[in-house]
Design a protein around this motif. Sequence first.
Motif, PDB file in Angstrom:
ATOM      1  N   ARG A  68      30.920  19.343  95.792  1.00 41.65           N
ATOM      2  CA  ARG A  68      30.694  20.067  94.536  1.00 41.65           C
ATOM      3  C   ARG A  68      29.966  21.383  94.755  1.00 41.65           C
ATOM      4  O   ARG A  68      30.259  22.389  94.104  1.00 41.65           O
ATOM      5  N   HIS A  69      28.979  21.343  95.624  1.00 39.36           N
ATOM      6  CA  HIS A  69      28.099  22.503  95.798  1.00 39.36           C
ATOM      7  C   HIS A  69      28.193  23.011  97.230  1.00 39.36           C
ATOM      8  O   HIS A  69      27.221  23.027  97.976  1.00 39.36           O
ATOM      9  N   ALA A  70      29.387  23.422  97.597  1.00 42.26           N
ATOM     10  CA  ALA A  70      29.626  23.911  98.960  1.00 42.26           C
ATOM     11  C   ALA A  70      29.214  25.371  99.072  1.00 42.26           C
ATOM     12  O   ALA A  70      29.448  26.165  98.157  1.00 42.26           O
ATOM     13  N   PRO A  71      28.594  25.759 100.181  1.00 44.55           N
ATOM     14  CA  PRO A  71      28.246  27.173 100.374  1.00 44.55           C
ATOM     15  C   PRO A  71      29.499  28.036 100.529  1.00 44.55           C
ATOM     16  O   PRO A  71      30.510  27.593 101.083  1.00 44.55           O
ATOM     17  N   GLN A  72      29.412  29.250 100.054  1.00 43.44           N
ATOM     18  CA  GLN A  72      30.540  30.165 100.211  1.00 43.44           C
ATOM     19  C   GLN A  72      30.782  30.500 101.679  1.00 43.44           C
ATOM     20  O   GLN A  72      31.887  30.855 102.066  1.00 43.44           O
ATOM     21  N   TRP A  73      29.735  30.366 102.510  1.00 38.47           N
ATOM     22  CA  TRP A  73      29.846  30.749 103.910  1.00 38.47           C
ATOM     23  C   TRP A  73      30.363  29.627 104.798  1.00 38.47           C
ATOM     24  O   TRP A  73      30.494  29.804 106.006  1.00 38.47           O
ATOM     25  N   LYS A  74      30.659  28.465 104.246  1.00 41.22           N
ATOM     26  CA  LYS A  74      31.086  27.342 105.091  1.00 41.22           C
ATOM     27  C   LYS A  74      32.422  27.650 105.767  1.00 41.22           C
ATOM     28  O   LYS A  74      33.283  28.343 105.224  1.00 41.22           O
ATOM     29  N   GLN A  75      32.586  27.116 106.969  1.00 42.43           N
ATOM     30  CA  GLN A  75      33.851  27.198 107.684  1.00 42.43           C
ATOM     31  C   GLN A  75      34.718  26.000 107.294  1.00 42.43           C
ATOM     32  O   GLN A  75      34.204  25.001 106.774  1.00 42.43           O
ATOM     33  N   PRO A  76      36.025  26.058 107.522  1.00 38.96           N
ATOM     34  CA  PRO A  76      36.874  24.903 107.204  1.00 38.96           C
ATOM     35  C   PRO A  76      36.431  23.671 107.991  1.00 38.96           C
ATOM     36  O   PRO A  76      35.972  23.779 109.129  1.00 38.96           O
ATOM     37  N   LEU A  77      36.581  22.509 107.385  1.00 39.49           N
ATOM     38  CA  LEU A  77      36.245  21.277 108.082  1.00 39.49           C
ATOM     39  C   LEU A  77      37.266  20.990 109.184  1.00 39.49           C
ATOM     40  O   LEU A  77      36.910  20.580 110.289  1.00 39.49           O
ATOM     41  N   VAL A  78      38.541  21.217 108.891  1.00 36.91           N
ATOM     42  CA  VAL A  78      39.617  20.904 109.837  1.00 36.91           C
ATOM     43  C   VAL A  78      40.546  22.106 109.975  1.00 36.91           C
ATOM     44  O   VAL A  78      40.903  22.744 108.981  1.00 36.91           O
ATOM     45  N   SER A  79      40.924  22.393 111.208  1.00 33.19           N
ATOM     46  CA  SER A  79      42.018  23.339 111.476  1.00 33.19           C
ATOM     47  C   SER A  79      43.247  22.527 111.855  1.00 33.19           C
ATOM     48  O   SER A  79      43.225  21.789 112.840  1.00 33.19           O
ATOM     49  N   VAL A  80      44.299  22.637 111.066  1.00 32.86           N
ATOM     50  CA  VAL A  80      45.577  22.002 111.400  1.00 32.86           C
ATOM     51  C   VAL A  80      46.400  23.039 112.144  1.00 32.86           C
ATOM     52  O   VAL A  80      46.657  24.129 111.619  1.00 32.86           O
ATOM     53  N   VAL A  81      46.809  22.717 113.384  1.00 31.46           N
ATOM     54  CA  VAL A  81      47.425  23.742 114.235  1.00 31.46           C
ATOM     55  C   VAL A  81      48.876  23.406 114.562  1.00 31.46           C
ATOM     56  O   VAL A  81      49.209  22.264 114.870  1.00 31.46           O
ATOM     57  N   PHE A  82      49.713  24.427 114.459  1.00 36.38           N
ATOM     58  CA  PHE A  82      51.128  24.335 114.820  1.00 36.38           C
ATOM     59  C   PHE A  82      51.445  25.376 115.887  1.00 36.38           C
ATOM     60  O   PHE A  82      50.959  26.508 115.817  1.00 36.38           O
ATOM     61  N   SER A  83      52.259  25.005 116.839  1.00 37.36           N
ATOM     62  CA  SER A  83      52.933  25.997 117.687  1.00 37.36           C
ATOM     63  C   SER A  83      54.418  25.836 117.414  1.00 37.36           C
ATOM     64  O   SER A  83      54.938  24.718 117.365  1.00 37.36           O
ATOM     65  N   THR A  84      55.113  26.958 117.236  1.00 31.00           N
ATOM     66  CA  THR A  84      56.488  26.882 116.759  1.00 31.00           C
ATOM     67  C   THR A  84      57.305  28.031 117.309  1.00 31.00           C
ATOM     68  O   THR A  84      56.769  29.046 117.766  1.00 31.00           O
ATOM     69  N   ARG A  85      58.614  27.859 117.255  1.00 30.59           N
ATOM     70  CA  ARG A  85      59.538  28.939 117.621  1.00 30.59           C
ATOM     71  C   ARG A  85      60.887  28.678 116.968  1.00 30.59           C
ATOM     72  O   ARG A  85      61.516  27.644 117.198  1.00 30.59           O
ATOM     73  N   ASP A  86      61.316  29.590 116.117  1.00 27.56           N
ATOM     74  CA  ASP A  86      62.664  29.581 115.531  1.00 27.56           C
ATOM     75  C   ASP A  86      63.002  28.276 114.810  1.00 27.56           C
ATOM     76  O   ASP A  86      64.146  27.806 114.866  1.00 27.56           O
ATOM     77  N   ARG A  87      62.034  27.677 114.106  1.00 23.30           N
ATOM     78  CA  ARG A  87      62.332  26.469 113.324  1.00 23.30           C
ATOM     79  C   ARG A  87      61.618  26.577 111.979  1.00 23.30           C
ATOM     80  O   ARG A  87      60.873  25.694 111.576  1.00 23.30           O
ATOM     81  N   SER A  88      61.856  27.692 111.288  1.00 22.69           N
ATOM     82  CA  SER A  88      61.106  27.998 110.068  1.00 22.69           C
ATOM     83  C   SER A  88      61.335  26.968 108.971  1.00 22.69           C
ATOM     84  O   SER A  88      60.405  26.648 108.209  1.00 22.69           O
ATOM     85  N   GLU A  89      62.552  26.440 108.860  1.00 26.27           N
ATOM     86  CA  GLU A  89      62.834  25.475 107.787  1.00 26.27           C
ATOM     87  C   GLU A  89      62.046  24.186 108.003  1.00 26.27           C
ATOM     88  O   GLU A  89      61.416  23.655 107.076  1.00 26.27           O
ATOM     89  N   LEU A  90      62.063  23.663 109.239  1.00 27.20           N
ATOM     90  CA  LEU A  90      61.295  22.457 109.537  1.00 27.20           C
ATOM     91  C   LEU A  90      59.799  22.728 109.398  1.00 27.20           C
ATOM     92  O   LEU A  90      59.044  21.893 108.885  1.00 27.20           O
ATOM     93  N   LEU A  91      59.356  23.889 109.858  1.00 29.85           N
ATOM     94  CA  LEU A  91      57.944  24.245 109.763  1.00 29.85           C
ATOM     95  C   LEU A  91      57.486  24.262 108.312  1.00 29.85           C
ATOM     96  O   LEU A  91      56.387  23.781 107.992  1.00 29.85           O
ATOM     97  N   SER A  92      58.304  24.780 107.408  1.00 30.64           N
ATOM     98  CA  SER A  92      57.924  24.840 105.992  1.00 30.64           C
ATOM     99  C   SER A  92      57.691  23.447 105.429  1.00 30.64           C
ATOM    100  O   SER A  92      56.740  23.220 104.665  1.00 30.64           O
TER     101      SER A  92
END
Length: 671
Positions: A252-276
């Motif tokens: 409820r009372h999160a600081p504006q300066w907080k960083q994201p809790l989780v980074s969800v990471v993708f590496s991709t190449r030429d598969r935009s439809e599946l990536l979406s």
Amino acid sequence: MGKLDVSVVIGFRDWGTERIKRSAASIISGFANISGELIISDYGSSDPGPARVVAEQLGAKYVYTPGDPVWSRSRALNAGFAIAQGELLISTDADMLFSPKSMEVIVATAREAGQCALFLQCRDLPEMMGDDYFAGVSKVDWLELEKVGRLRPRWGMGGMMAISAKGFGEIRGFDERLHTYAGEDLDFAQRARRAGYKTVWVNSPDVRMYHMWHTPTIRTVEESDEGRAAVAFNRDVVYNDKTYVRNISEWRHAPQWKQPLVSVVFSTRDRSELLSEAIQSVLAQSVQDFEVIIIDDGSVDDATRLAVQAFGDPRLRYFHQPSSGISAARNLALDESLGYFTAVMDDDDLMHPRRLEWQLAAITDDYIGSAGSFVNFDNESGQLDLIVSRVPSVAQAAEKGGAPGHGTWMLRTDVMRAIRYDESIPSGVDNNFFLRLLRAGYRVSHCGKPILLRRRHSKQVTAVDSSNQGDAAKQALQFFRFKLTSWHLKKLSEEAAANSWPSTTSREEMLQEVLPYLPDHLVTRDATLQLDEGSSVDLLFDGRSGQQTILRDGEKISSTLTVAGASYRDLATLARLGGQLTAHVSQGVGASRVSWVGAVIDDYVSRSSSGSPIHVFSGSACDALNESATIYSMDDGSSREKIGVVSNVARASSGHTPWLIVGSSAERYWA
């Protein structure tokens, strides 16, 4: 962050103004040789005016939070820290007096100790030194306070906590579930320690914290059933919840300066439809505190970049690099990630909407992350194949090699950066990474849930590169076993046999859990979102939407938004609204009636004697029921339905034949 040396927050509600003024003045006087700020966090006082005047007189910041019916010290402190600008954050109470050099010494101690959480032992003043005593003295006699003050036992952590802004953000502040009385500091200290912040007690003759006497709050709290229940709940959290990251679904009372809790990471190449499609499944998470990192490893056109930009979501961050290989792409993602944890995803897979929630709940003391099980699905037929992975451990890896499915990893980002993917090998990089992680002594838990839907199709890497993958796995296992004797391998094999599998539900239940979250072309689903009190939603959906309100004897008890034929895009839209989101495979026209009747039965049973038969009347039959019946109604904007429920049919005067329900929940009834 870090504009000031320290930010100190006092949290209170309906507290004596003079007492707050004395406490605040003692804190501010200690800022002489450091840059600091005091934040007075008033959590819903009936008259905020006097405390606001005190803040203005002393040059302190004042933040007022109205509307919460219960007192929560955790929420009050978080509300103050939400506007803090200090490198070090200190929490305390409005009944504490600090000796003149305290703040300066606490800041110096924190810098010297490094990654730590600091606590100060309180000294209780005698009953004679309450508000009346201090009102009659013009200047505090610190020598007298030192003489009569008595050290409070350290069990309760004392009333002052200090931690870096970075550490505060990593464990997501004070647990906002805690309210009414007690447990906040002890809970925070335990969580900070689990996250790697050592506990440091400030022990200096120049630092004193004195508690001004007043009637103990616990006496008032324990006078009511609600107060006793709140204290019992807080105690249960402190002693039994072993996680260290809290407020994950809602801060409820999160600081504006907080960083994201989780980074969800993708590496991709030429598969935009599946990536979406994969990104849509991330946006539909029950935990919305994330960023998404997309590394485009040399796509031949702009389709991937345009697909990412089409979402219009600032949490998505796109990076392009010349084709450099999967390991280089993943390492770039680690370098760019801002999240405390990193959740790995392949660009052709889908997350279960509760993946982040489940995995965060599984990360407890001594673990730097968690993994889970997954379901393979055929992209043409939708056929499912559940893969329950083993609990990751050195023993398990030494016996057979291998790692949990790469797309099920959630690990601390700093640890992943230390290990890194090996850019010198062309295949099997995930297996190589995980074995080196285990060999380095890190531990990873297993959440026991089916967190990933893994797409089977002709172009996936494991299908076109299976031979190289197998060779790489053998080489990684040889490395892992290096210098392990036959005796070591035997002992590890015994350990692996004893601790192989995670605790799970049945295979059938796990498959049913993921079925509604297959791609849109393989399933038709209905989604339901529990709305907050008074909420009204006017959004466009791909499916057919409707809002449904249920009343008990004329009083509103719930409001839900249902989207029939919901797309993954609809799930993401609903998730952004917050609240409890569920989905199920569409059952046809009668599903909404089943849904609201089920909610009514659950509500009635939860308020009735366990196991007692209940009788349900619908429509006009409700009109003949006597006053012992509970009348429920459902309004969806276009029609209104009514149901009457009684525990004993003999008490009902209606001549209609009711439904007879014997059990403990609607789920059992409909089964």
